[in-house]
Structure formats: structure tokens, C-alpha cells
Scaffold this active site. Structure first.
Site, PDB file in Angstrom:
ATOM      1  N   TRP A 165       8.639 -12.466   1.687  1.00 52.18           N
ATOM      2  CA  TRP A 165       7.599 -11.868   0.834  1.00 52.18           C
ATOM      3  C   TRP A 165       8.196 -11.213  -0.385  1.00 52.18           C
ATOM      4  O   TRP A 165       7.672 -11.354  -1.500  1.00 52.18           O
ATOM      5  CB  TRP A 165       6.737 -10.909   1.652  1.00 52.18           C
ATOM      6  N   ASP A 173       5.265  -3.123  -1.588  1.00 51.37           N
ATOM      7  CA  ASP A 173       4.324  -3.993  -0.878  1.00 51.37           C
ATOM      8  C   ASP A 173       4.271  -3.503   0.575  1.00 51.37           C
ATOM      9  O   ASP A 173       5.223  -3.694   1.333  1.00 51.37           O
ATOM     10  CB  ASP A 173       4.827  -5.444  -0.948  1.00 51.37           C
ATOM     11  N   LYS A 185      -4.021  -7.035   7.868  1.00 55.08           N
ATOM     12  CA  LYS A 185      -3.208  -6.704   9.047  1.00 55.08           C
ATOM     13  C   LYS A 185      -3.720  -5.401   9.679  1.00 55.08           C
ATOM     14  O   LYS A 185      -4.321  -5.426  10.730  1.00 55.08           O
ATOM     15  CB  LYS A 185      -1.720  -6.609   8.689  1.00 55.08           C
TER      16      LYS A 185
HETATM   17  C1  LIG Z   1       4.451  -8.421   3.336  1.00 51.71           C
HETATM   18  C2  LIG Z   1       3.431  -9.365   2.786  1.00 51.71           C
HETATM   19  N1  LIG Z   1       3.204  -9.393   1.454  1.00 51.71           N
HETATM   20  C3  LIG Z   1       2.299 -10.207   0.911  1.00 51.71           C
HETATM   21  C4  LIG Z   1       1.537 -11.066   1.679  1.00 51.71           C
HETATM   22  C5  LIG Z   1       0.541 -11.968   1.024  1.00 51.71           C
HETATM   23  O1  LIG Z   1      -0.727 -11.474   1.258  1.00 51.71           O
HETATM   24  P1  LIG Z   1      -2.055 -12.265   0.846  1.00 51.71           P
HETATM   25  O2  LIG Z   1      -2.144 -13.434   1.749  1.00 51.71           O
HETATM   26  O3  LIG Z   1      -3.120 -11.232   1.040  1.00 51.71           O
HETATM   27  O4  LIG Z   1      -1.920 -12.661  -0.573  1.00 51.71           O
HETATM   28  C6  LIG Z   1       1.713 -11.065   3.066  1.00 51.71           C
HETATM   29  C7  LIG Z   1       0.902 -11.967   3.915  1.00 51.71           C
HETATM   30  O5  LIG Z   1       1.046 -12.093   5.083  1.00 51.71           O
HETATM   31  C8  LIG Z   1       2.681 -10.200   3.622  1.00 51.71           C
HETATM   32  O6  LIG Z   1       2.902 -10.184   4.947  1.00 51.71           O
END
Ligand SMILES: Cc1ncc(COP(=O)(O)O)c(C=O)c1O
Length: 361
Positions: free
Chosen positions: A102, A172, A196
Site C-alpha cells: 500500500w 494512511d 475495515k
Molecule cells: C492500507 C491500505 N491503504 C489503502 C487501501 C486502498 O483502499 P481503497 O480500496 O478504499 O481505495 C487499502 C485497501 O485495502 C489498504 O489496506
């Protein structure tokens, strides 16, 4: 009705009480004669839900004065673009720690907007550890330093935060927001996808220090500019009404159970149960990550062979324990034990793990 035990990484488990409340109110919201999802977002009825969600978020996370809370579409991924576009400025630079899938995605997007200094890259070590926060020093002229507080796929989690002085810390927190207390005043911007710990997908929460709103270039289009949403209390356009409503109910429930004190004790117990089961298995189960930074939300583990991993996941699924296949990029097993996972759910998993290991050792 028999509900499965939900270990999916996201979208993920929600409290059954919240799902039932959504069901009960879905057709006729609080005797209004309409569903909330077919009511104008400019109505008083929706306003109450929207503002209550902001109020609860502020209270539970301890958000100080001088920060705005924004509810935006596009998930956390949209923030990978919005953050550099708003905070970096023309010809600017920022700092990144690349700690997993991520963080890398966020970093790659930031590189399209300006210069990125990578202060730590865990790729060679398979993203299994994190740097000492005290070792992270922002670069000269950096617009912000970006962290990913919990790597959902790799199963590692920051336990302490770096001191970045005047350089805003941006984080994040998609997979561990509201799972533990956080010193919000140490951060310039916190963001998270809702799916989550907070509610259904399709919603991102951004907590931004108000002085940073001044940085957004006037050339940005309206939706991409944080200022647009801050000025309009996240009602510039139609917000993701359903996830915000569900999140408000989740937050209401967390408050009624005792707020952060409850959450911390509940999550500690679950993570301890699961890691104890791994460590007490005589090596049958193995955590591939640095124990100092292992995640309390996404517990990743390996079995002696990939065949055994496949059987473990198949049998667990047969017993109603869903979503334990590790992410396709890393394999193995992963149990996501977010806020709404019950202690009984984790206990059932540890009983199965012991029994499976006994049969297959
Ligand atoms: C740590 C993290 N950041 C970003 C995201 C991306 O999120 P989204 O699917 O809401 O764009 C996720 C998705 O699982 C994630 O676990």
C-alpha cells in the site's frame, strides 16, 4: 440464520447489531416514510446522521481543535492522488517510507506529481519489518512525510511515530484507524478507507490540519481540492450516504461499549490469543514478520508447506471461517481481526488451528 466468522481483509466484518439496525431502518428511516438512501443529502434527516458521524469521529479519536474531518468518495486510493496534488505544490518534494504494497502504491502516485525521497524501502526484506521511527529525518524542503500505519497485506504495523518537526506527518490508517489511540496532533493529515474498522466501502475519511488547507493550488479542479470539501462540510457534492450512515452506527456502538478503552482491551485480547496460538504451535505455524512490529489487525502466518496452507484454508472455510487466504501477491494465510471481530471468533480459530496442527504434524 447462521453467520460465518469473517476474517476478510476488507470489506470486512461489521457488528451484527449494526447490520440489523440498517436492515430495520432501510425502508422507512425513523418513520420518515423514506429510506435514508432515497432522501436528499440536503435534508435535515440526513444532516443529523452526517454531523453525528463527524462528532463521534472527533470524540472517539480525540481530534483536537484546528482539524477538519472530510468524508470523500474514491476510497483511500483517491487520497494517493489528492495528497500530493494538494500538499506538494509545483516543483515540490515529499518523503516516503515504502513499507509494503500500500505504501508503494501511494508512493508511485506521489512520484507522478513531484519528487519523492524514499527514506526507507523494505522491498528487499520482503516488507517484513519497519525502520526505527527515531531514524527518520525529513529531507530539506520536504512537503510532508508519508507513512502507512498498518500494512494490510504484509501484516506489519507502526507502534511509534517519528518526530517530523515542522514537516507534516501524513498517514494512511486504512487498516487500523480507531483500533488504538493515536496522537492526532502529531499528524498533519490522516486518511483511511472505511471498509475495515468503520463501515462499508466507498468512503474515505480525511482528518486534515486546517493550515494545510491553504496549500492547495487554485488550479486544482473542485473535487480534488480539499478546501472545497472543508468549506462545504463534505457536502459539496452528493456524499456516499450509505457508508456514512453505517459508519455513524458503528461509531455509536463503539461509544456505547466504552470508546477507545474498550477497543484497546478487546483488540489486545484477540491479537494475543492468535499470536500465542502461532507461537505455541511448536513451529507448525510461523509468523514471517518482525515480532516487534507485527500487526494487531492483520495476522499473517505460514504453515510448513503450501499444500498444507491450501488444506487449512479449505477446511477453515468448510467450518464457516471465511477469508483467510493470504493476499495473492504473498500467499500464506491471513486472519484479519478488525474491531468488529469477536473474541469468540478468534477463539474458534485458535481451537481449529490447534486441532489442524495436531492432525497434520
Ligand atoms: C492500507 C491500505 N491503504 C489503502 C487501501 C486502498 O483502499 P481503497 O480500496 O478504499 O481505495 C487499502 C485497501 O485495502 C489498504 O489496506
Amino acid at each position: 440464520m447462521s453467520r460465518s466468522i469473517n476474517f476478510y481483509a476488507g470489506p470486512s466484518v461489521l457488528p451484527v447489531e449494526v447490520l440489523e439496525e440498517l436492515r430495520d431502518q432501510m425502508v422507512d428511516f425513523k418513520d420518515s416514510g423514506l429510506s435514508l438512501v432515497e432522501t436528499s443529502h440536503r435534508s435535515g434527516i440526513y444532516d443529523d446522521v452526517h454531523n453525528r458521524a463527524i462528532e463521534l469521529m472527533k470524540e472517539l479519536l480525540g481530534v483536537p481543535e484546528g482539524y477538519s474531518i472530510l468524508f470523500l468518495g474514491g476510497g483511500a486510493t483517491m487520497q494517493f492522488s489528492m495528497i500530493p496534488l494538494n500538499l506538494m505544490g509545483d516543483g515540490g518534494s515529499c518523503d516516503f517510507t515504502v513499507t509494503g504494497t500500500w505504501a508503494k502504491k501511494a508512493c508511485d502516485d506521489a512520484k507522478k506529481v513531484g519528487k519523492v525521497n524514499v527514506l526507507f524501502d523494505g522491498a528487499e526484506g520482503g516488507y517484513s519489518t519497519l525502520p526505527d521511527p527515531a531514524s527518520l529525518k525529513p529531507s530539506a524542503g520536504s512537503s510532508y512525510l508519508h507513512l502507512t500505519s498498518n500494512e494490510t497485506i504484509g501484516g506489519i504495523q507502526w507502534k511509534n511515530w517519528p518526530d517530523t518537526g515542522d514537516v507534516p506527518l501524513v498517514c494512511d490508517m486504512s487498516s487500523d484507524i480507531l483500533s488504538r489511540p493515536v496522537p492526532v496532533d502529531k499528524f498533519g493529515l490522516i486518511y483511511a478507507g472505511a471498509q475495515k474498522n468503520l463501515g462499508p466501502s466507498g468512503l474515505a475519511i480525511v482528518i486534515i490540519r486546517d493550515d494545510l488547507l491553504e496549500r492547495s493550488p487554485a488550479s486544482l479542479t473542485a473535487y480534488l481540492n480539499y478546501g472545497t470539501h472543508a468549506k462545504a462540510n463534505s457536502l459539496y457534492n452528493t456524499p456516499p450516504v450509505f457508508p456514512i450512515w453505517a459508519m455513524q452506527l458503528v461509531l455509536e456502538r463503539v461509544k456505547s461499549l466504552g470508546g477507545m478503552d474498550y477497543v484497546v482491551a478487546h483488540n489486545r485480547k484477540k491479537a494475543d490469543l492468535l499470536y500465542t496460538a502461532i507461537e505455541g504451535s511448536g513451529g507448525f505455524y510461523r509468523s514471517p514478520v518482525d515480532p516487534e512490529v507485527r500487526s494487531d489487525m492483520n495476522v499473517v502466518f505460514r504453515l510448513p508447506t503450501e499444500d498444507l496452507e491450501a488444506s487449512f484454508i479449505k477446511e477453515a472455510t468448510g467450518k464457516g471461517m471465511m477469508g483467510m487466504k493470504g493476499h495473492r501477491s504473498v500467499g500464506g494465510c491471513r486472519a484479519s481481526i478488525y474491531n468488529s471481530m469477536t473474541i469468540e471468533g478468534v477463539e474458534a480459530l485458535t481451537v481449529f488451528m490447534k486441532e489442524f496442527a495436531g492432525r497434520n504434524s
